[in-house]
Motif scaffolding. Structure first.
Motif, PDB file in Angstrom:
ATOM      1  N   GLU A   1       0.848  -1.178   0.000  1.00 17.13           N
ATOM      2  CA  GLU A   1       0.000   0.000   0.000  1.00 17.13           C
ATOM      3  C   GLU A   1       0.888   1.233   0.000  1.00 17.13           C
ATOM      4  OE1 GLU A   1      -2.710   2.089   3.254  1.00 17.13           O
ATOM      5  OE2 GLU A   1      -3.336   0.083   2.686  1.00 17.13           O
ATOM      6  N   MET A   2       0.531   2.235  -0.762  1.00 12.39           N
ATOM      7  CA  MET A   2       1.322   3.449  -0.880  1.00 12.39           C
ATOM      8  C   MET A   2       0.656   4.598  -0.145  1.00 12.39           C
ATOM      9  SD  MET A   2       2.603   3.268  -4.755  1.00 12.39           S
ATOM     10  CE  MET A   2       4.364   3.314  -4.769  1.00 12.39           C
ATOM     11  N   SER A   3       0.112   4.328   1.022  1.00 12.90           N
ATOM     12  CA  SER A   3      -0.628   5.365   1.741  1.00 12.90           C
ATOM     13  C   SER A   3       0.261   6.503   2.216  1.00 12.90           C
ATOM     14  CB  SER A   3      -1.357   4.758   2.927  1.00 12.90           C
ATOM     15  OG  SER A   3      -0.427   4.205   3.831  1.00 12.90           O
ATOM     16  N   GLY A   4       1.553   6.256   2.417  1.00 10.71           N
ATOM     17  CA  GLY A   4       2.427   7.296   2.909  1.00 10.71           C
ATOM     18  C   GLY A   4       3.231   7.998   1.845  1.00 10.71           C
ATOM     19  N   ILE A   5       3.143   7.538   0.596  1.00  7.46           N
ATOM     20  CA  ILE A   5       3.967   8.095  -0.467  1.00  7.46           C
ATOM     21  C   ILE A   5       3.193   9.155  -1.236  1.00  7.46           C
ATOM     22  CG2 ILE A   5       5.141   7.567  -2.632  1.00  7.46           C
ATOM     23  CD1 ILE A   5       5.794   4.852  -1.485  1.00  7.46           C
ATOM     24  N   GLY A   6       3.819  10.311  -1.422  1.00  6.58           N
ATOM     25  CA  GLY A   6       3.199  11.387  -2.192  1.00  6.58           C
ATOM     26  C   GLY A   6       3.490  11.272  -3.670  1.00  6.58           C
ATOM     27  N   SER A   7       4.718  10.814  -4.025  1.00  6.50           N
ATOM     28  CA  SER A   7       5.089  10.637  -5.426  1.00  6.50           C
ATOM     29  C   SER A   7       6.272   9.681  -5.516  1.00  6.50           C
ATOM     30  CB  SER A   7       5.459  11.977  -6.070  1.00  6.50           C
ATOM     31  OG  SER A   7       6.623  12.509  -5.473  1.00  6.50           O
ATOM     32  N   ILE A   8       6.484   9.162  -6.718  1.00  2.75           N
ATOM     33  CA  ILE A   8       7.656   8.343  -6.999  1.00  2.75           C
ATOM     34  C   ILE A   8       8.291   8.852  -8.288  1.00  2.75           C
ATOM     35  CG2 ILE A   8       6.856   6.265  -5.802  1.00  2.75           C
ATOM     36  CD1 ILE A   8       6.114   5.117  -8.556  1.00  2.75           C
ATOM     37  N   ALA A   9       9.571   8.583  -8.424  1.00  3.17           N
ATOM     38  CA  ALA A   9      10.282   9.020  -9.626  1.00  3.17           C
ATOM     39  C   ALA A   9      11.481   8.121  -9.865  1.00  3.17           C
ATOM     40  CB  ALA A   9      10.750  10.465  -9.480  1.00  3.17           C
ATOM     41  N   LEU A  10      11.898   8.032 -11.110  1.00  5.45           N
ATOM     42  CA  LEU A  10      13.177   7.448 -11.479  1.00  5.45           C
ATOM     43  C   LEU A  10      14.032   8.588 -11.988  1.00  5.45           C
ATOM     44  CD1 LEU A  10      12.384   4.128 -13.374  1.00  5.45           C
ATOM     45  CD2 LEU A  10      13.340   4.412 -11.096  1.00  5.45           C
ATOM     46  N   VAL A  11      15.222   8.730 -11.409  1.00  3.20           N
ATOM     47  CA  VAL A  11      16.133   9.825 -11.754  1.00  3.20           C
ATOM     48  C   VAL A  11      17.480   9.219 -12.119  1.00  3.20           C
ATOM     49  CG1 VAL A  11      17.212  11.947 -10.924  1.00  3.20           C
ATOM     50  CG2 VAL A  11      14.931  11.322 -10.103  1.00  3.20           C
ATOM     51  N   SER A  12      18.042   9.641 -13.235  1.00  2.00           N
ATOM     52  CA  SER A  12      19.355   9.132 -13.635  1.00  2.00           C
ATOM     53  C   SER A  12      20.432   9.730 -12.736  1.00  2.00           C
ATOM     54  CB  SER A  12      19.649   9.465 -15.101  1.00  2.00           C
ATOM     55  OG  SER A  12      19.977  10.824 -15.232  1.00  2.00           O
ATOM     56  N   ALA A  13      21.608   9.106 -12.743  1.00  2.00           N
ATOM     57  CA  ALA A  13      22.727   9.600 -11.940  1.00  2.00           C
ATOM     58  C   ALA A  13      23.169  10.993 -12.397  1.00  2.00           C
ATOM     59  CB  ALA A  13      23.893   8.623 -12.013  1.00  2.00           C
ATOM     60  N   LYS A  14      22.862  11.342 -13.632  1.00  2.00           N
ATOM     61  CA  LYS A  14      23.177  12.679 -14.151  1.00  2.00           C
ATOM     62  C   LYS A  14      22.113  13.704 -13.784  1.00  2.00           C
ATOM     63  CE  LYS A  14      25.939  11.031 -17.969  1.00  2.00           C
ATOM     64  NZ  LYS A  14      26.166  11.038 -19.405  1.00  2.00           N
ATOM     65  N   GLY A  15      21.018  13.243 -13.170  1.00  2.00           N
ATOM     66  CA  GLY A  15      19.987  14.158 -12.715  1.00  2.00           C
ATOM     67  C   GLY A  15      18.788  14.304 -13.627  1.00  2.00           C
ATOM     68  N   VAL A  16      18.670  13.472 -14.650  1.00  2.00           N
ATOM     69  CA  VAL A  16      17.532  13.539 -15.564  1.00  2.00           C
ATOM     70  C   VAL A  16      16.350  12.782 -14.948  1.00  2.00           C
ATOM     71  CG1 VAL A  16      16.685  12.933 -17.862  1.00  2.00           C
ATOM     72  CG2 VAL A  16      19.057  13.682 -17.557  1.00  2.00           C
ATOM     73  N   VAL A  17      15.202  13.455 -14.846  1.00  2.00           N
ATOM     74  CA  VAL A  17      13.995  12.797 -14.331  1.00  2.00           C
ATOM     75  C   VAL A  17      13.405  11.987 -15.475  1.00  2.00           C
ATOM     76  CG1 VAL A  17      11.721  13.124 -13.311  1.00  2.00           C
ATOM     77  CG2 VAL A  17      13.597  14.664 -12.687  1.00  2.00           C
ATOM     78  N   ILE A  18      13.422  10.658 -15.328  1.00  2.00           N
ATOM     79  CA  ILE A  18      12.969   9.767 -16.392  1.00  2.00           C
ATOM     80  C   ILE A  18      11.471   9.499 -16.266  1.00  2.00           C
ATOM     81  CG2 ILE A  18      13.234   7.446 -17.354  1.00  2.00           C
ATOM     82  CD1 ILE A  18      16.179   7.623 -16.271  1.00  2.00           C
ATOM     83  N   ILE A  19      11.038   9.201 -15.059  1.00  2.53           N
ATOM     84  CA  ILE A  19       9.620   8.920 -14.793  1.00  2.53           C
ATOM     85  C   ILE A  19       9.226   9.659 -13.529  1.00  2.53           C
ATOM     86  CG2 ILE A  19       7.933   7.139 -14.173  1.00  2.53           C
ATOM     87  CD1 ILE A  19       9.671   5.133 -15.679  1.00  2.53           C
ATOM     88  N   TYR A  20       8.032  10.222 -13.532  1.00  2.00           N
ATOM     89  CA  TYR A  20       7.499  10.885 -12.350  1.00  2.00           C
ATOM     90  C   TYR A  20       6.018  10.565 -12.254  1.00  2.00           C
ATOM     91  CZ  TYR A  20       5.813  14.421  -9.159  1.00  2.00           C
ATOM     92  OH  TYR A  20       5.207  15.054  -8.109  1.00  2.00           O
TER      93      TYR A  20
END
Length: 85
Positions: free
Chosen positions: A1-20
């Motif tokens: 259950e994700m009741s405590g999570i506001g958002s998730i993301a995948l971020v590359s080591a270079k800082g590029v947000v891949i998925i949000y």
């Protein structure tokens, strides 16, 4: 259950947000940009610290695998182990 999570993301080591993906309106995509800025400017010693950081009232729980960070955010007082599962 994700009741405590506001958002998730995948971020590359270079800082590029891949998925949000936002689950609640408590943290915006701009909060991920703050996290991105922090991880790209940290020293090697800082990168080996605990995978939880607090930036401007948002808690970031993250795990790094090779060149990707899986990041969960919350503005609530949530159990961080639930985000890491």
């Amino acid at each position: 259950e994700m009741s405590g999570i506001g958002s998730i993301a995948l971020v590359s080591a270079k800082g590029v947000v891949i998925i949000y993906r936002a689950y609640r309106d408590e943290a915006s995509r701009s909060s991920i940009e703050l996290f991105r800025a922090r991880i790209t400017t940290r020293s090697r010693e800082e990168k080996s610290r605990a995978p939880i950081c607090l930036i401007e009232g948002t808690t970031f729980v993250y795990v790094r695998r090779k060149d990707l960070y899986a990041v969960a955010t919350t503005c609530r007082n949530s159990n961080p182990t639930l985000a890491l599962q």
